[in-house]
Design an enzyme around this catalytic site. Structure first.
Site, PDB file in Angstrom:
ATOM      1  N   ASP A   1      19.239   5.310 -28.367  1.00 54.16           N
ATOM      2  CA  ASP A   1      19.110   3.926 -28.809  1.00 54.16           C
ATOM      3  C   ASP A   1      18.268   3.162 -27.772  1.00 54.16           C
ATOM      4  OD1 ASP A   1      19.653   1.570 -30.180  1.00 54.16           O
ATOM      5  OD2 ASP A   1      21.689   1.354 -29.401  1.00 54.16           O
TER       6      ASP A   1
ATOM      7  N   GLU B   1      12.792   1.373 -27.250  1.00 54.34           N
ATOM      8  CA  GLU B   1      11.486   0.730 -27.526  1.00 54.34           C
ATOM      9  C   GLU B   1      10.609   0.631 -26.289  1.00 54.34           C
ATOM     10  OE1 GLU B   1      14.490  -0.596 -28.339  1.00 54.34           O
ATOM     11  OE2 GLU B   1      14.454   0.156 -30.385  1.00 54.34           O
TER      12      GLU B   1
ATOM     13  N   ASP C   1      19.631  -3.230 -36.286  1.00 53.18           N
ATOM     14  CA  ASP C   1      20.730  -4.191 -36.407  1.00 53.18           C
ATOM     15  C   ASP C   1      20.559  -5.124 -37.595  1.00 53.18           C
ATOM     16  OD1 ASP C   1      21.520  -2.912 -34.161  1.00 53.18           O
ATOM     17  OD2 ASP C   1      21.007  -4.527 -32.780  1.00 53.18           O
TER      18      ASP C   1
HETATM   19  C1  NOJ Z   1      21.892  -1.510 -30.418  1.00 54.01           C
HETATM   20  C2  NOJ Z   1      21.992  -0.673 -31.650  1.00 54.01           C
HETATM   21  O1  NOJ Z   1      21.028  -1.076 -32.574  1.00 54.01           O
HETATM   22  C3  NOJ Z   1      23.385  -0.747 -32.206  1.00 54.01           C
HETATM   23  O2  NOJ Z   1      23.469   0.066 -33.338  1.00 54.01           O
HETATM   24  C4  NOJ Z   1      24.387  -0.330 -31.161  1.00 54.01           C
HETATM   25  O3  NOJ Z   1      25.684  -0.462 -31.670  1.00 54.01           O
HETATM   26  C5  NOJ Z   1      24.233  -1.184 -29.919  1.00 54.01           C
HETATM   27  N1  NOJ Z   1      22.894  -1.076 -29.444  1.00 54.01           N
HETATM   28  C6  NOJ Z   1      25.199  -0.797 -28.812  1.00 54.01           C
HETATM   29  O4  NOJ Z   1      24.921   0.448 -28.310  1.00 54.01           O
END
Ligand code: NOJ
Length: 965
Positions: free
Chosen positions: A547, A550, A624
């Site tokens: 995650d 970017e 998100d």
């Molecule tokens: C950002 C991610 O997009 C999300 O899915 C995740 O729960 C959070 N980071 C925490 O790791």
């Protein structure tokens, strides 16, 4: 006091009411625009747009300053080389080397660089140690094949002066017409122009120049001087970019004459058919942006950048699809304008009277463009995949249902969730751990208090063949006595700032450093961290979620790294930003391959950031999103667009990441999510628990039914994944892809086909809706998946009932759909289950379908350990034929699968005469005598087709057989 409530009771009531209301009202959240650049705030975007405006305003009086030096042109072995000269003044010309490669595949590649920068003949400012060349290593991360030069491409001898024509492609039926002055290129197929470069004259290579400080007060004497305001330094949101190489952007217009629709260039939360970007009703007024970023609370119907970037655009019209792939890893913007076609008098029909002009510009790097001439969407998928790789065939569990939330808080919590799924008989395959499983947000280290026994937890999961995915991000907590951090620093494996010191920024753990996966040593080290002895507490059923790659930097410009940061080889972050994310995924992938000597399993990685090529290693999701109907609706075009852009293993957080969905929304989201190739529920840490078994009836059962439907169709899904892994075809397909000649369907992006199965669904994505208006393109009969109601009539929408408990699904006549109908706890437990084949007859009483099966785990399929069948129904017989290629492991695998059989064949819409039938003849290859199986015919009323069921034909799924009706 009788009759009066005490004040405190009133307050309690009032507060309860507020809280209760609060549960139903989703706060109006939207992106903080001020954190992300608009085109007007990005120097090179503004400059390139202004250049285009200026060129357009000057019209015929203007001529592009780029000229291909005729004397420089050489053509050899499928490649044209030459020098483009950019006139700065009568005396000064900048040399821009050009290479046009004509590939064996029929794809053409155009590369334009800058001689001075190639030779390092430029001065950097601020004593920078950055590289002087234009970045030319994207290819290293992205391209894996398809670069063989054409042996047959030739230069046409009879040409007018100042024009070079190259014949290439299949039977040399393609033509590249390269005009020298001004330089432009037309790509033709069958005599028609399909793609034009620089015909608008927006080609712009910002050549190197030294910064000359104008003497003070001199401004007025030089009215013609260009505005240098953004050339040497740029400040945004308090961060200043030092730009040691000055202005260096590249820009080009690419026109698709006669093409009304362009698709692709994910990732944007927008319709699949891209909109115009220069204002006007229904259009955007900003270009589509590709600059991977963690956009908090992203907005919908927007060209704003998101987490990933695939600069592949395809243009489509009835009977033809063409495409371009802009291989450049720097920040990129794309303007789109449509005009009435003048260039292409051959383009007829209402929908195709348009030319679509696109204008691409990147902040740095070379122009490196691949041109695909189709002519079908399938050809684009295939050829693009040849270059960038196909989707990795995932382990079978990865295509089943994933249960995630931020966070399952202890190992006992995980075990409890696991038990509850079983208690409520809801299948799932994978449970996920977000950030909070870590000790103090130190990756690779479990929290000893909350996860004291990860192995015990993983063993429990393994009992039902279930898996665990854990989060590992690229930022490493800057902390003493944290071995990973100490190694990263002592071995110099981190990204550096512009001064060559280790870069420090903020992310989840607070002060952090970023592993620099451009560095081979860093990759080697990162890979080693996944070994079982290193990442203690992991078994072979543990997989990885990358995650924030970017990369997300909370205190960085636009929530990412400064562009003047330095990576291995002294490339600036500016040069590589959009491929940064996949370098991490690449290293993680290799790490998962090498966890233990001799253990070769297909890795599973979920990535948030991506670029072209990510499909070879990972799945993606749309980041998100929010628990709103609008976000649910947007997930469909986003997933479909990723699919046609070569990265089909895509999904969105089921239920919505932020906020609490209503029960109806959650239910509809599951009914939609079962159609995402990557099917995972996820939720923010501040949301209420929403595992499906926690939802009250009837929603719980409806959700469970939806998940079971996904499991029932897993054989069809896995077959579609296999197709993607060899042909690059999307796993779920939009209307234009399935019916490329039906113009009315081109813009439809809210219904989809599952692989080549003929299954067509239009999930309900709006509140209170109880029907689905499904568009049917052709004259085939379509049958309701559940009760075989017939819908027929091409070119129009049909109303299909879709009360809350029903997923609207149709089956197009002419297909054989493989299923597994026995509900189990996980897909792993279904491995040896028998198959059901649903034969949906077409107008000619025929049907076709395929099935691909392998062990779902290892790479043995590469050595023939798989079953690949074609089922065909014709002349009252259903046959199964082998379409696989034998390998050294075929025989053993076939043997292992010998007892996996077909337990049921359902024939939809059989002839009436079958009413009399009671048995069918079954002939299996190798069997001494033919056997029989019983058949039952079911007549139906009220617009529903009849059907017949063959019970237990008892044929082996891997063998040749024939059932005669
Ligand atoms: C950002 C991610 O997009 C999300 O899915 C995740 O729960 C959070 N980071 C925490 O790791």
């Amino acid at each position: 006091m009788a009759g009066r409530r005490p004040l405190s009771t009133c307050w309690t009531l009032f507060l309860s009411l507020v809280i209760l209301l609060g549960c139903f009202i989703i706060p109006g959240v939207s992106v903080k625009h001020e954190n992300f650049k608009k085109c007007s705030q990005s120097g090179f975007c503004k400059r390139n747009r202004a250049y285009a405006d200026d060129v357009s305003a000057k019209g015929a009086s203007w001529s592009s300053p780029y000229e291909l030096d005729s004397s420089s042109i050489q053509f050899k072995d499928g490649q044209l080389q030459g020098t483009i000269l950019k006139s700065i003044s009568a005396e000064e010309k900048v040399k821009l080397p050009l290479v046009v490669s004509f590939l064996e595949s029929g794809v053409a590649r155009v590369v334009i660089d800058e001689e001075k920068r190639i030779n390092g003949d430029i001065e950097l400012r601020h004593n920078s140690r950055a590289r002087k060349e234009r970045y030319n290593e994207s290819e290293k991360w992205v391209i894996v094949g398809g670069l063989e030069l054409s042996k047959s491409a030739t230069v046409e001898s009879e040409t007018e002066a100042g024009v070079t024509k190259v014949l290439y492609g299949p039977e040399n039926a393609y033509q590249a017409v390269i005009r020298h002055a001004p330089f432009d290129v037309e790509f033709k197929r069958d005599g028609q122009t399909h793609v034009q470069l620089n015909n608008k004259g927006y080609l712009n290579m910002e050549h190197w120049r030294p910064k000359v400080d104008a003497p003070e007060g001199d401004d007025e004497q030089k009215p013609e001087q260009e505005d240098e305001g953004t050339w040497w330094e740029e400040t945004f949101g308090g961060n200043t970019d030092s730009k040691p190489r000055g202005p260096e952007s590249v820009g080009l217009d690419i026109t698709f004459p006669g093409y009304n629709h362009v698709f692709g260039i994910p990732e944007h939360a927008d319709s699949m058919s891209l909109r115009e970007t220069r204002g006007g009703s229904g259009n955007h007024d900003e270009p589509y942006r590709l600059y991977n970023a963690d956009v908090f609370e992203y907005e919908l119907n927007s060209p704003m950048t998101l987490y990933g970037a695939i600069p592949l655009m395809q243009a489509h019209r009835a009977g033809s699809t063409v495409g371009v792939f802009w291989l450049n890893a720097a920040e990129t913007w794309i303007d789109i304008v449509k005009t009435t076609s003048t260039a292409n008098p051959l383009s007829l029909g209402v929908g195709s009277k348009m030319d679509t002009q696109s204008h691409w510009f990147s902040e740095a790097g070379q122009i490196d463009l691949f041109v695909f001439l189709g002519p079908t969407p399938q050809e684009i998928s295939k050829k693009y995949g040849e270059l960038t790789g196909y989707t990795q065939l995932p382990q079978h569990f990865a295509i089943a249902y994933h249960q995630c939330r931020w966070n399952y808080i202890t190992d006992e919590d995980v075990k409890d969730v696991d038990r509850n799924f079983d208690k409520y008989q809801i299948p799932y395959d994978v449970i996920w751990l977000d950030l909070e499983y870590l000790d103090d947000r130190k990756y690779f280290v479990w929290d000893p208090l909350t996860f004291p026994n990860p192995i015990g937890m993983e063993e429990q999961l393994d009992d039902t063949e279930r898996k665990l995915v854990v989060l590992i991000d690229p930022h490493i907590k800057n902390k003493e006595k944290y071995a990973i951090s100490e190694e990263l620093q002592s071995k110099n494996l981190a990204t550096l700032n512009k001064d060559g010191e280790i870069y420090e920024g903020w992310c989840w753990p607070g002060s952090s450093h970023w592993v620099d996966c451009f560095n081979p040593e860093a990759r080697k080290w990162w890979k080693s961290l996944f070994k079982y002895e290193k990442f203690k507490g992991t078994l072979s059923n543990v997989f990885i979620w990358n995650d924030m790659n970017e990369p997300s930097v909370f205190n960085g410009p636009e929530t990412t790294m400064p562009k003047d940061n330095l990576h291995h080889g002294n490339w600036e972050h500016r040069d590589i930003h959009n491929v940064n994310g996949i370098t991490l995924v690449n290293a993680t992938y290799d790490g998962l391959l090498e966890r233990k000597k001799g253990e070769l399993r297909r890795p599973f990685i979920l990535t948030r950031s991506y670029y072209a090529g990510a499909q070879r290693m990972s799945a993606m999701w749309t980041g998100d999103n929010q628990a709103t109907w609008e976000h649910l609706a947007m997930s469909l075009p986003m997933v479909l667009n990723n699919g046609i852009s070569g990265f089909p293993f895509a999904g969105a957080d089921v239920g919505g990441f932020f906020h609490n969905p209503s029960k109806d929304l959650l239910t509809r989201w599951y009914q939609t999510g079962i159609w995402y190739p990557f099917f995972r529920a996820h939720a923010h840490i501040d949301t209420r628990r929403r595992e499906p078994y926690l939802i009250s009836e009837p929603h719980r059962s409806i959700i469970a039914q939806a998940i079971r439907l996904r499991y029932q169709l897993l054989p069809a899904w896995y077959t579609a994944f296999h197709e993607a892994s060899v042909n690059g075809t999307p796993i779920v397909r939009p209307q234009f892809y399935a019916h490329p000649s039906d113009e009315a369907g081109f813009a439809i992006d809210d219904q989809l086909y599952l692989g080549s199965t003929g299954i067509l669904t239009k999930p309900v994505v709006s509140e209170g809706t109880t029907t689905a208006e499904i568009y049917i393109a052709d004259d085939e009969k379509y049958y309701d998946y559940f009760d075989y109601t017939v819908y027929q009539g091409g070119g129009k929408r049909h109303t299909v009932p879709a009360p809350l408990e029903k997923v609207p699904i149709l089956m197009q006549g002419g297909h054989v759909i493989p299923r597994k109908d026995r509900p189990r706890r996980s897909s792993g437990l279904m491995k040896w289950d028998p198959y059901t084949l649903v034969v949906v007859l077409d107008k000619n009483s025929e049907a076709d379908g395929t099935l691909y099966v392998d062990d779902g785990e290892t790479f043995d399929y590469e050595r023939g350990a798989y079953i690949h069948r074609r089922f065909h129904y014709q002349d009252s017989a259903l046959s199964s034929e082998d379409i696989g290629t034998q390998g050294p492991k075929t025989a053993d695998y076939q043997k292992a699968m010998a007892n996996v059989r077909v337990e049921r064949v359902v024939v939809v819409d059989p002839p009436k005469e079958w009413q009399e039938k009671t048995i069918v003849t079954v002939i299996e290859d190798g069997a001494k005598i033919a056997s029989t199986a019983s058949i039952e015919y079911y007549d139906q009323q009220g617009g529903k087709a009849p059907y017949a069921v063959v019970k237990n034909p008892n044929v082996s799924i891997g063998k040749n057989w024939r059932i005669e009706f």
